[in-house]
Design an enzyme around this catalytic site. Structure first.
Site, short mmCIF file in Angstrom:
data_model
loop_
_atom_site.label_atom_id
_atom_site.label_comp_id
_atom_site.label_asym_id
_atom_site.label_seq_id
_atom_site.Cartn_x
_atom_site.Cartn_y
_atom_site.Cartn_z
N ASP A 49 0.83 -1.20 0.00
CA ASP A 49 0.00 0.00 0.00
C ASP A 49 0.86 1.26 0.00
O ASP A 49 1.70 1.45 0.89
CB ASP A 49 -0.91 -0.01 1.23
CG ASP A 49 -1.82 1.20 1.29
OD1 ASP A 49 -2.78 1.24 0.50
OD2 ASP A 49 -1.57 2.10 2.12
N TYR A 54 2.82 9.98 0.61
CA TYR A 54 3.65 9.33 1.63
C TYR A 54 5.11 9.77 1.50
O TYR A 54 5.65 9.90 0.39
CB TYR A 54 3.57 7.82 1.51
CG TYR A 54 2.26 7.21 1.96
CD1 TYR A 54 1.29 7.96 2.63
CD2 TYR A 54 1.97 5.87 1.74
CE1 TYR A 54 0.09 7.41 3.04
CE2 TYR A 54 0.78 5.29 2.15
CZ TYR A 54 -0.16 6.07 2.79
OH TYR A 54 -1.34 5.51 3.21
#
Length: 299
Positions: A49, A54
């Site tokens: 994921d 991020y």
């Protein structure tokens, strides 16, 4: 490891490795990232994921560097990523405010960027990361259908959507949304009673659970309720395992087919993910933990 079928031609491993901390490790080398991937694959954990945001918009590139160094790994993996958050960090450092963008232009550009950063030819599942108050569901839905039709994305879903957000977007799409990634844990158990899980379960849509350890609160005695910590420790001891495995087993036991997304940079902990399947979680044990999490017996 058990697998969960999302579509006729796409399955996820029952536990997913979440890469949101990837860029915050003291060692971000391709060799170390590869070691994490291999530690997952050895357990049958094949789903990974990501999200464009991020690591201050840097984690996808770290995964891409590892896959460039070890391209044979890609065929053994399902890769999830997300888009629509624009925050004044990384490549968007000049923006005045954090906001969401679910426009066609942004979705198409995000897909192309993610493919390039991760050094892959197709995203297995693309999620809209957060509900966008300015979402034009016709434009967003058509854009998601477009990236699937292009072959750049296999399936699409959402993250952090309430059921009304889900139905609005789905109403404007040809493709079916395949998952909703929401926060679920013993520390955040409201989805079991507020309709979030029931809605997905009714439709046979497996939810993905982010922060299944309550952001680490279940592991830290100072942050978790003492009664819950005691119950977790007792079950862990009786199963010769650790608290994390018990907390994950609690999610795995639910009939909605919850898919926990586990995030850590610690190789030893990664190698223990599959220990959750060794925990005996009968109905009484499940409710014993749930009661401790609630702080009172069920009505």
């Amino acid at each position: 490891m058990e697998r969960i079928k999302l579509t006729d031609d796409l399955e996820f491993s029952r536990i997913v490795y979440g890469m949101w901390r990837l860029a915050y490790d003291s060692d971000t080398s391709s060799a170390h990232v590869q070691a994490k991937i291999e530690a997952c694959l050895e357990q049958g954990l094949t789903t990974f994921d990501q999200a464009d945001i991020y690591g201050d918009y840097g984690a996808e590139a770290l995964l891409g560097a590892a896959l460039k160094a070890a391209p044979h790994l890609r065929d053994q993996m399902e890769i999830v990523t997300k888009c629509d958050i624009i925050a004044p960090i990384g490549k968007y450092a000049g923006r005045r405010v954090k906001y969401y963008d679910t426009s066609r232009e942004h979705i198409l550009a995000s897909v192309d960027n993610s493919l390039e950063y991760m050094n892959i030819e197709q995203i297995d599942c693309l999620l809209i990361h957060r509900p966008d108050p300015l979402m034009d569901h016709h434009e967003t839905g058509a854009a998601l259908d477009e990236v699937v039709a292009s072959g750049k994305v296999r399936t699409v879903g959402v993250s952090n959507f309430k059921l009304h957000d889900w139905t609005l977007l789905q109403s404007a799409m040809k493709n079916q949304l395949v998952t909703n990634q929401i926060e679920i844990s013993l520390a955040q158990h409201s989805p079991f009673t507020n309709g979030d899980i029931a809605y997905l379960q009714e439709r046979g849509v497996p939810p993905m659970a982010w922060s299944p350890l309550g952001g680490g609160s279940l592991m830290r005695g100072t942050d978790a309720d003492p009664a819950l910590r005691t119950k977790l420790a007792d079950v862990a001891q009786s199963n010769s395992t650790d608290i994390a495995s018990v907390a994950v087993a609690w999610l795995l036991a639910h009939p909605a087919r919850i898919i926990p997304v586990m995030g850590t940079n610690n190789l030893d902990r990664i190698k223990q993910f599959s220990d959750a399947f060794t925990v005996q979680m009968d109905r009484e044990t499940w409710f014993d933990l749930y009661t401790a999490a609630l702080g009172n017996e069920v009505p």
